[in-house]
Scaffold this active site. Structure first.
Site: not given
Length: 423
Positions: A305, A83, A322-323, A174, A17-18
């Site tokens: 996260d 994993v 995300a940031q 959204e 991920g990010f």
């Protein structure tokens, strides 16, 4: 598993991920061996998953092959596997394709959908955390509209055209806005036998406002935008059950629906083997220090996260968006470069670049420090930021073209039913 033996430090990263890709990018020129494990062979730009589920974008616009991202890394290896457990006492992970020894382990597994222990909702609702799930929602939505177009049973038609979303955070808001715009721009043109007013979008939230993580100004603007689009908002309402046909709330309300999307919460996705004080069970996140090192371990780190870093400003950890993941990944990569040169690591400091959410065409809200604004300017800013952070030049071009086409034609081109609905 066929990983080459090495004399340089072996860094195992779990999760593409990010956080994971931001970390690996910072180590491209270092003399280390990096092995990345992920269940999928692609990185997903999760903030735009809702556009895939509502036929605004095709999945290849927001997904990018992990091997392609790191093809220039000399000693990088990707394995598509799960994993399963971590054996920290001998620096070994056990996966679905075998076991592997590591020198350093970086866990960036992100989150999974939180159903809060409600089995009926978990079984019958539609989550939206992955590309396959988003495609399932798209197909189910279109299938139900097709069924509604031909049924003569008025009650069944109403159920098929009733769309219920749980959770009015950014994802739920959204989604609701996108569905309302689908009704306005597509339904009357593609389905002349259906009336626009027959399709209803319900947004249910347990708290007293939409977009609870954002400012009150942003919440008020977003709610006005949604109501203008015709979304029916139900605040301070908690869902107790969904049996596949009817959503039931704790105060006795019932919503008959064939499409119930669960966007009401996430929880961390830890891996078996690291428990005790290191795992905050309520949040399913690993407790980390200011260097993202999991407390109680010398060579195991957690990012994004799944990491809970307690600070004065964020006593319950940084937001699971995300940031923080991107910034923690980049920072840990820089710290590894320092560590490999026997230099001291620097503590992580989060820089809040703001929060934004889009509600629909020319409708978005933005929080940037003390600055709060909404409308067309916020919407264009939202578009620019999301295009900028997409991985890959092609993805940016394709997404920009799709958005431009949709803006001019009020259309959603990816209206394809490509799979039967399966859980």
């Amino acid at each position: 598993m066929n990983i080459p033996e090495t004399s340089v430090p072996r860094i195992v990263v779990i999760g593409g991920g990010f956080a994971g890709i931001s970390f690996i990018k910072k180590l491209q020129k270092e003399k280390v061996q990096i092995i990345l494990f992920d269940r999928h062979n692609y990185h997903t730009f999760q903030p735009l998953l809702y556009q895939v589920s509502t036929a605004g974008l095709e999945p290849d616009s927001i997904a990018y092959p992990l091997r392609k991202i790191f093809r220039k890394n000399v000693d990088f290896h990707f394995r598509m596997a799960e994993v399963e457990t971590i054996q920290a006492e001998n620096n070994t992970i056990h996966t679905s394709i075998g076991s592997l020894h590591y020198d350093f382990l970086v866990i960036a597994t992100g989150t999974r959908t939180n159903f809060f222990g409600n089995d009926s909702i978990a079984e019958n609702s539609m989550p939206m955390k992955t590309v396959p799930q988003a495609l399932n929602i798209r197909s189910l939505m279109l299938q139900n509209i097709e069924k509604a177009d031909i049924t003569t049973d008025e009650r069944e038609r109403k159920r098929l055209l009733n769309f219920v979303i749980a959770g009015a955070g950014p994802t739920g808001v959204e989604l609701a806005g996108a569905l309302a715009e689908f009704r306005k721009g597509i339904l009357e043109n593609d389905y002349p036998e259906l009336e626009e007013e027959e399709m209803n979008v319900h947004l249910i939230e347990g708290l007293d406002r939409v977009l609870p993580p954002m400012s009150e100004q942003a919440s008020e603007k977003a709610q006005k935008f949604l109501e203008k689009l015709g979304v029916q908002i139900h605040l301070e309402t908690f869902i107790s059950d969904y049996d596949g046909k009817t959503v039931t709330t704790k105060d006795g309300q019932k919503f008959e629906t064939a499409t119930f999307i669960w966007a009401a919460g996430v929880t961390g996705a830890p891996i078996k083997g690291i428990n005790g004080e290191a795992l905050i069970e309520k949040a399913n996140r690993y407790k980390v220090d200011e260097f993202n090192k999991i407390k109680g371990f010398e060579n195991i780190y957690a990012l994004g996260d799944i990491a809970l870093m307690e600070t004065e400003e964020y006593p319950k950890g940084h937001p699971q968006v995300a940031q923080p993941a991107i910034q923690q990944g980049k920072h840990l990569g820089k710290n590894f470069r320092k560590m490999l040169k026997d230099k001291n690591m620097e503590p992580f400091e989060y820089f809040d670049k703001g929060t934004m959410a889009t509600v629909g065409r020319n409708k978005a809200v933005v929080d940037m420090g003390k600055l709060h604004f909404g409308g067309a300017i916020a919407w264009f800013l939202w578009m620019f930021v999301h295009l900028w952070f997409l991985v890959g030049f092609r993805n940016r071009v394709v997404t920009f073209f799709n958005w431009t086409y949709s803006y001019i034609n009020y259309d959603r081109a990816a209206r394809l039913i490509i799979r039967p609905f399966k859980k």
